[in-house]
Design an enzyme around this catalytic site. Structure first.
Site, PDB file in Angstrom:
ATOM      1  N   CYS A   9     -68.191   9.776-108.795  1.00  0.00           N
ATOM      2  CA  CYS A   9     -67.471  10.996-108.389  1.00  0.00           C
ATOM      3  C   CYS A   9     -68.322  12.261-108.538  1.00  0.00           C
ATOM      4  CB  CYS A   9     -66.184  11.137-109.187  1.00  0.00           C
ATOM      5  SG  CYS A   9     -65.050   9.777-108.919  1.00  0.00           S
ATOM      6  N   HIS A  54     -64.109  18.568-107.864  1.00  0.00           N
ATOM      7  CA  HIS A  54     -63.860  17.177-107.481  1.00  0.00           C
ATOM      8  C   HIS A  54     -62.356  16.950-107.516  1.00  0.00           C
ATOM      9  CE1 HIS A  54     -63.709  12.948-107.227  1.00  0.00           C
ATOM     10  NE2 HIS A  54     -63.420  12.758-108.504  1.00  0.00           N
ATOM     11  N   ASN A  96     -58.415  10.766-104.325  1.00  0.00           N
ATOM     12  CA  ASN A  96     -59.769  10.873-104.884  1.00  0.00           C
ATOM     13  C   ASN A  96     -60.738  10.111-103.977  1.00  0.00           C
ATOM     14  OD1 ASN A  96     -62.122  10.650-106.348  1.00  0.00           O
ATOM     15  ND2 ASN A  96     -61.121  10.148-108.291  1.00  0.00           N
TER      16      ASN A  96
HETATM   17  N1  ACO Z   1     -46.745   3.775-110.816  1.00  0.00           N
HETATM   18  C1  ACO Z   1     -45.839   3.643-111.802  1.00  0.00           C
HETATM   19  N2  ACO Z   1     -46.184   3.448-113.077  1.00  0.00           N
HETATM   20  C2  ACO Z   1     -47.503   3.413-113.363  1.00  0.00           C
HETATM   21  C3  ACO Z   1     -48.487   3.537-112.373  1.00  0.00           C
HETATM   22  C4  ACO Z   1     -48.055   3.728-111.055  1.00  0.00           C
HETATM   23  N3  ACO Z   1     -48.918   3.871-110.036  1.00  0.00           N
HETATM   24  N4  ACO Z   1     -49.694   3.448-112.963  1.00  0.00           N
HETATM   25  C5  ACO Z   1     -49.478   3.278-114.268  1.00  0.00           C
HETATM   26  N5  ACO Z   1     -48.155   3.239-114.507  1.00  0.00           N
HETATM   27  C6  ACO Z   1     -47.469   3.047-115.780  1.00  0.00           C
HETATM   28  C7  ACO Z   1     -48.316   2.306-116.774  1.00  0.00           C
HETATM   29  O1  ACO Z   1     -48.217   0.901-116.574  1.00  0.00           O
HETATM   30  C8  ACO Z   1     -47.682   2.716-118.081  1.00  0.00           C
HETATM   31  O2  ACO Z   1     -46.510   1.967-118.271  1.00  0.00           O
HETATM   32  P1  ACO Z   1     -46.113   1.459-119.755  1.00  0.00           P
HETATM   33  O3  ACO Z   1     -45.906   2.728-120.548  1.00  0.00           O
HETATM   34  O4  ACO Z   1     -44.863   0.711-119.493  1.00  0.00           O
HETATM   35  O5  ACO Z   1     -47.265   0.643-120.214  1.00  0.00           O
HETATM   36  C9  ACO Z   1     -47.240   4.161-117.805  1.00  0.00           C
HETATM   37  O6  ACO Z   1     -47.223   4.306-116.379  1.00  0.00           O
HETATM   38  C10 ACO Z   1     -48.188   5.180-118.405  1.00  0.00           C
HETATM   39  O7  ACO Z   1     -49.530   4.792-118.078  1.00  0.00           O
HETATM   40  P2  ACO Z   1     -50.754   5.709-118.391  1.00  0.00           P
HETATM   41  O8  ACO Z   1     -51.983   5.124-117.817  1.00  0.00           O
HETATM   42  O9  ACO Z   1     -50.755   6.035-119.847  1.00  0.00           O
HETATM   43  O10 ACO Z   1     -50.315   6.995-117.565  1.00  0.00           O
HETATM   44  P3  ACO Z   1     -50.945   8.421-117.566  1.00  0.00           P
HETATM   45  O11 ACO Z   1     -49.916   9.434-117.817  1.00  0.00           O
HETATM   46  O12 ACO Z   1     -52.216   8.478-118.373  1.00  0.00           O
HETATM   47  O13 ACO Z   1     -51.359   8.592-116.032  1.00  0.00           O
HETATM   48  C11 ACO Z   1     -53.313   8.410-114.634  1.00  0.00           C
HETATM   49  C12 ACO Z   1     -52.244   7.666-115.446  1.00  0.00           C
HETATM   50  C13 ACO Z   1     -52.621   9.144-113.496  1.00  0.00           C
HETATM   51  C14 ACO Z   1     -54.283   7.374-114.096  1.00  0.00           C
HETATM   52  C15 ACO Z   1     -54.020   9.418-115.548  1.00  0.00           C
HETATM   53  O14 ACO Z   1     -54.430   8.797-116.744  1.00  0.00           O
HETATM   54  C16 ACO Z   1     -55.193  10.022-114.881  1.00  0.00           C
HETATM   55  O15 ACO Z   1     -55.083  10.746-113.925  1.00  0.00           O
HETATM   56  N6  ACO Z   1     -56.419   9.744-115.381  1.00  0.00           N
HETATM   57  C17 ACO Z   1     -57.601  10.200-114.779  1.00  0.00           C
HETATM   58  C18 ACO Z   1     -58.073   9.111-113.909  1.00  0.00           C
HETATM   59  C19 ACO Z   1     -58.852   9.592-112.750  1.00  0.00           C
HETATM   60  O16 ACO Z   1     -58.631  10.617-112.174  1.00  0.00           O
HETATM   61  N7  ACO Z   1     -59.785   8.756-112.368  1.00  0.00           N
HETATM   62  C20 ACO Z   1     -60.520   8.995-111.222  1.00  0.00           C
HETATM   63  C21 ACO Z   1     -61.934   8.749-111.406  1.00  0.00           C
HETATM   64  S1  ACO Z   1     -62.642   9.772-112.611  1.00  0.00           S
HETATM   65  C22 ACO Z   1     -62.585  11.251-112.028  1.00  0.00           C
HETATM   66  O17 ACO Z   1     -62.680  11.379-110.867  1.00  0.00           O
HETATM   67  C23 ACO Z   1     -62.421  12.381-112.966  1.00  0.00           C
END
Ligand code: ACO
Length: 324
Positions: free
Chosen positions: A114, A251, A281
């Site tokens: 990224c 980004h 993304n």
């Molecule tokens: N739909 C519904 N529920 C979901 C989904 C989905 N698509 N994805 C995860 N969940 C659930 C999980 O299973 C979990 O359930 P549980 O509590 O029963 O186990 C719950 O939601 C919470 O999961 P988390 O991963 O803790 O959720 P979080 O609030 O952290 O959000 C997310 C997840 C959106 C991925 C967040 O962590 C994030 O944005 N991280 C950054 C990731 C990113 O942007 N990566 C891109 C590459 S790096 C970069 O570009 C910076």
């Protein structure tokens, strides 16, 4: 004499197929409300079968060259940032070079996921200000749809395909922040976080391409901290106050990460180019897609200061400050 890498033109390309959150909710256990609330993403573009990273890159490059008024024969460098090349080798950049009809100079791919476009801008800038190239095409192009686990709701909802490009040319400058062109770049990586965001395959390990794996929460936490640091670093290096930045072109990973960075900069949301809602993304393509959109619709104007920042797998992170 001081040389500066001036931005002569920008371009971008998105595959025509749009996949909405509702469409994804029919494949995995998710919902439009969950995705919008956690990420700000409403839809993403997905490349058609037979449509490859090189095709997206070429289309973006052609628009950038046309807007720059530069012919392919004038190019002497292509740096293509991608984590999803057409083949393991050769570099996808060489395919784009051939398709554009550029037979001189040199072309290569660069891999910083990224952060790829920021890295590619830094590398091209260094060649230009060192006098080793005069006109460069910097591209970010990705087909992340090909490396997603479409059964994993935690990752497949986050990414999209696309490409963006920028033409840079070395021109004399004065060495002050009043110059037009790339004013600074700052790159970082910390390989201790290698497995927090990675693809679980590769030619040397599994002989397969693999799919993306991520510790989402950890990535989120690191992104917010490191992007704030890198923005502060760019401002300090150029002795600028946040209010002197006209546009933040971040980004596009997640609306909440972008808003947190803008808040730390004290930048109002109307000075941030936001495309994550429509593009999701697109990894190395997200910054040049956002930049091209801002230039095309007249928000980003000549002479304005644009701060680009990114963080991605590795972890890698960095910034590029540009006066348009
Ligand atoms: N739909 C519904 N529920 C979901 C989904 C989905 N698509 N994805 C995860 N969940 C659930 C999980 O299973 C979990 O359930 P549980 O509590 O029963 O186990 C719950 O939601 C919470 O999961 P988390 O991963 O803790 O959720 P979080 O609030 O952290 O959000 C997310 C997840 C959106 C991925 C967040 O962590 C994030 O944005 N991280 C950054 C990731 C990113 O942007 N990566 C891109 C590459 S790096 C970069 O570009 C910076």
């Amino acid at each position: 004499m001081i040389l500066r890498a001036r931005v002569l033109g920008c371009g971008s390309y998105l595959p025509s197929r749009i996949v909405t959150n509702d469409a994804l909710a029919q494949r995995v256990d998710t919902s439009d409300a969950w995705i919008v609330q956690r990420t700000g993403i409403r839809q993403r573009h997905v490349a058609a079968e037979g449509e490859h990273t090189s095709d997206l890159a070429e289309a973006a490059a052609r628009e950038a060259l046309e807007r720059a008024g530069v012919k392919p024969a004038e190019l002497d460098l292509i740096v293509l940032a991608t984590a999803t090349p057409d083949n393991t080798f050769p570099a996808t950049a060489t395919k784009v070079q051939a398709r554009l009809g550029m037979t001189g100079g040199f072309a290569f791919d660069l891999q910083a996921v990224c952060t790829g476009f920021v890295y590619a801008t830094a590398v091209a800038n260094n060649f230009l200000i060192a006098g080793q190239a005069r006109t460069a095409l910097v591209i970010g192009a990705e087909t992340f749809s090909r490396i997603l686990d479409w059964e994993d709701r935690a990752t497949c909802v986050l990414f999209g395909d696309g490409a963006g490009a920028m033409v840079l040319r070395a021109e004399p400058g004065t060495g002050t922040v009043a110059d037009r062109g790339v004013l600074s770049t700052h790159l970082h990586s910390d390989g201790r976080d290698y497995t927090k965001l990675y693809v679980d395959g590769g030619p040397s390990t599994t002989r397969t391409t693999g799919v993306l794996r991520m510790e989402g929460r950890e990535v989120f936490r690191s992104a917010v901290n490191r992007l704030a640091e890198v923005v502060a670093e760019a401002l300090a290096a150029n002795r600028l106050d946040p209010d002197q930045i006209d546009w933040l072109v971040p980004h596009q990973a997640n609306r909440r990460i972008i808003e947190a960075t803008a808040k730390k900069l004290n930048l109002s949301p109307d000075r941030v180019i936001m495309t994550v809602d429509r593009h999701a993304n697109t990894s190395a393509a997200s910054i040049p897609l956002a930049l091209a959109e801002g230039v095309r619709d007249g928000r980003i104007r000549d002479g304005q200061l644009v701060l680009m920042e990114a963080m991605g797998g590795g972890f890698t992170w960095g910034s590029a400050l540009v006066r348009m």
